[in-house]
Enzyme design. Structure first.
Site, PDB file in Angstrom:
ATOM      1  N   LYS A 182      12.504  -4.167 -19.818  1.00 10.99           N
ATOM      2  CA  LYS A 182      11.304  -3.866 -20.600  1.00 10.99           C
ATOM      3  C   LYS A 182      11.345  -4.509 -21.982  1.00 10.99           C
ATOM      4  CE  LYS A 182      10.526   0.214 -17.819  1.00 10.99           C
ATOM      5  NZ  LYS A 182      10.657   1.677 -17.668  1.00 10.99           N
ATOM      6  N   GLU A 189       0.125  -4.328 -17.720  1.00 10.36           N
ATOM      7  CA  GLU A 189       0.290  -3.241 -18.695  1.00 10.36           C
ATOM      8  C   GLU A 189       1.346  -2.237 -18.262  1.00 10.36           C
ATOM      9  OE1 GLU A 189       0.528  -1.776 -21.640  1.00 10.36           O
ATOM     10  OE2 GLU A 189      -1.594  -2.088 -22.058  1.00 10.36           O
ATOM     11  N   GLU A 198      17.337   7.710  -9.399  1.00 14.01           N
ATOM     12  CA  GLU A 198      17.601   7.252  -8.042  1.00 14.01           C
ATOM     13  C   GLU A 198      18.960   7.786  -7.580  1.00 14.01           C
ATOM     14  OE1 GLU A 198      15.512   5.051  -6.412  1.00 14.01           O
ATOM     15  OE2 GLU A 198      14.136   4.979  -8.106  1.00 14.01           O
ATOM     16  N   GLY A 233       5.030   7.691 -13.104  1.00 13.26           N
ATOM     17  CA  GLY A 233       4.149   8.630 -12.423  1.00 13.26           C
ATOM     18  C   GLY A 233       3.137   7.895 -11.552  1.00 13.26           C
ATOM     19  N   ASP A 288      17.222  -0.942 -16.763  1.00 10.15           N
ATOM     20  CA  ASP A 288      15.769  -0.736 -16.707  1.00 10.15           C
ATOM     21  C   ASP A 288      15.147  -0.999 -18.081  1.00 10.15           C
ATOM     22  OD1 ASP A 288      13.214   0.412 -15.600  1.00 10.15           O
ATOM     23  OD2 ASP A 288      13.642   1.965 -17.073  1.00 10.15           O
ATOM     24  N   LYS A 294       7.981  -4.742 -12.990  1.00  5.64           N
ATOM     25  CA  LYS A 294       8.398  -5.521 -14.147  1.00  5.64           C
ATOM     26  C   LYS A 294       9.162  -6.803 -13.804  1.00  5.64           C
ATOM     27  CE  LYS A 294      12.603  -2.880 -15.296  1.00  5.64           C
ATOM     28  NZ  LYS A 294      12.547  -2.020 -14.090  1.00  5.64           N
ATOM     29  N   PHE A 329       0.855  -1.193   0.000  1.00  2.00           N
ATOM     30  CA  PHE A 329       0.000   0.000   0.000  1.00  2.00           C
ATOM     31  C   PHE A 329       0.886   1.237   0.000  1.00  2.00           C
ATOM     32  CE2 PHE A 329      -3.768   2.423   1.932  1.00  2.00           C
ATOM     33  CZ  PHE A 329      -4.469   2.407   0.732  1.00  2.00           C
TER      34      PHE A 329
END
Lengths: 346, 346
Positions: free
Chosen positions: A229, A154, A214, A326, A225, A130, A10
């Site tokens: 993907k 997604e 970061e 975001g 990263d 991911k 959360f």
């Protein structure tokens, strides 16, 4: 039918989703017939709640945002506290597990175990992390299918920009021979600033100050990263069982202002391009800085924006441009998977 | 289940679809479980054929491409010749009518009557002709719904680039506050050439020589083509019953090289922008040349390419770029509607 959700984690994404459900719940019901209820939250630090009849979303957000914990959520008959993640996944009456907990980027755990437990318990999983998709797509997608449940992810490639669902639904029937894109906002921001004359070091520092990068920027600037993907795209869009070790990967940390000037003189622009191509039945993938011609739609993608081009045999080249990160965007990436599970759509 | 098709019209788009089914039929069956059969063709000039068991697609193409007619298609038991379009729509055993006949741009006929007949006969309709959608969306979509059949028209806005299905499936849940785009390749080509220093007249002539612009270029250069498309977007994406007369429309025929230079000096670029916006519940639309900032993804769209940006409350601005015309691309736009009808998806 009300779609019952168990949130594992959360933090930013989980609260982002909860805010969307709180603020847009009525519109989603009226416009799309989509009605969701949070029945459980299990967070390692903030605590855990379960009520088979549903939790009060506004109250959950109020409590966690004022105290940092879920302990102050009011008691009611039937409320259960303290279940760990696996108990929540197995024992709750949720239809779908929203996996938004912290995950080790190298092992994909505990998210991979959470997926396994959910699928075996007959629950769908939706996530934006991911790791499990990049590391265990073949196993987990087979397990979901075998248990007749759905796995939505997604958000793993371009957050709320539909890099996976768009081609699967809207470009089906094409042979997609190549997918290439800009999947890392931090490096694209740095390259944009270097083109304005800033040094690599200064641009990186600014990206860190803006919260794009970061404190340890290795995963972004060395291309790891983007690598994760492109592995997802290879598996999901090209149906090729590539793993991370199959992908040649180079980042942008060696690029100099002289390189930038050289590209400019040639009418080009450096971009960190992740690429996945088919030759015959062989699929290869790479991540590397490339000098892109200014007439290529990817050349015009500046700042932290992401973009992807699909080379289709029938529809031609199709490019999708949007945010790649975001809080609200990633919350939406979870929502769109839930909506399409509800619809029975891909 | 084999999807049975009746083609009304067998010109460029109809033959383009038939070629795709001939060349990719096996791949579509194996990869997507989609199996289509042409049971009827009715073309005002080329002739008409119907066989409830299906026509031979390779033979249809061979015959029409060598003779310009369907008369030489070989006889077989059960073959019927000479049915007109309405008889074909009403009497054939097709599941779906593919409406790709010539349509009057001002009245939308005979395509509107074809849609009515098909829906009342319990048949789906798929088309790429924008007339019926721009002129009669509210009536026809209600009629399709009332008869529990589907109406597909992905190709009416950006041909095979999924300007309609992408937001409906992949951006559902967003409040889309604005849609703006470049929907006319001819005018965008002319503007690109004018930026390279060519006069409006010379650029138009070149567009005509390349086959982008018609001999009478009015529909393109005065914005009427883009106008029809923004009416479709208003109705389908924003659920607002706008008609053509509600849209202020201005083309590019008054733009001069001085205007182009003025934009360049301001760091901008002229584009013919079709726009549809919501303020509160009020939806307005317009077509007009606008000076677009170079940082806008639409500014980088050069030549005959099309593009659209959706302003989403959750996902942010999402832009889709691709071809807006073409024989194979438009054939694909029909195919993708058929595939998603087959899947039961939007």
């Amino acid at each position: 039918m009300t779609h019952k959700l168990a949130l594992i984690g959360f933090g930013t994404v989980g609260q982002g989703l909860a805010e969307i459900l709180r603020d847009k719940g009525a519109a989603l019901r009226n416009n799309l017939g989509f009605d969701a209820q949070i029945v459980a939250i299990s967070d390692f630090i903030k605590g855990s709640l379960y009520h088979p009849g549903g939790l009060d979303i506004a109250k959950l957000l109020e409590v966690v945002q004022s105290t940092g914990k879920l302990d102050a959520y009011p008691d009611s008959p039937g409320l259960v506290r303290g279940w760990d993640s696996l108990t929540t996944i197995r024992q709750s009456n949720a239809d779908t597990v929203v996996e938004v907990a912290y995950t080790d980027i190298n092992t994909g755990q505990p998210a991979i175990d959470h997926c396994r437990a959910a699928f075996i318990s007959g629950k769908n999983v939706v996530m934006s992390n991911k790791g499990p998709v990049a590391l265990a797509y073949q196993e987990l997608s087979a397990l979901a299918k075998g248990n007749n449940v759905r796995w939505g992810f997604e958000g793993t490639v371009m957050s709320g920009t539909p890099a996976l669902r768009m081609p699967l639904v809207s470009l089906a029937g094409n042979d997609i021979r190549e997918v290439r894109g800009i999947f890392n906002g931090t490096t694209n921001y740095i390259l944009t600033k270097m083109e304005e004359g800033m040094s690599y070091e200064a641009a990186l520092k600014q990206a860190q100050e803006l919260g794009y990068a970061e404190a340890d920027p290795t995963a972004d600037v060395e291309g790891f990263d983007a690598l994760g993907k492109v592995v997802i795209l290879a598996n999901v869009i090209m149906n090729a069982p590539l793993t991370k070790k199959d992908v040649a990967c180079q980042g942008i940390s060696q690029l100099t202002l002289e390189d930038i000037a050289r590209a400019k003189a040639a009418g080009k622009r450096w971009k960190l391009i992740a690429r996945c191509s088919k030759e015959g039945d062989r699929v290869t993938a790479s991540v590397a800085p490339e000098m892109v011609s200014l007439s290529d739609p990817l050349a015009s993608i500046m700042g932290a924006t992401n973009a992807i081009t699909y080379e289709c045999d029938l529809a031609g080249p199709i490019t999708l441009v949007g945010a790649g990160a975001g809080r609200v965007e990633t919350g939406f990436s979870i929502l769109i998977d839930l909506i399409n599970i509800h619809r029975g759509n891909i």
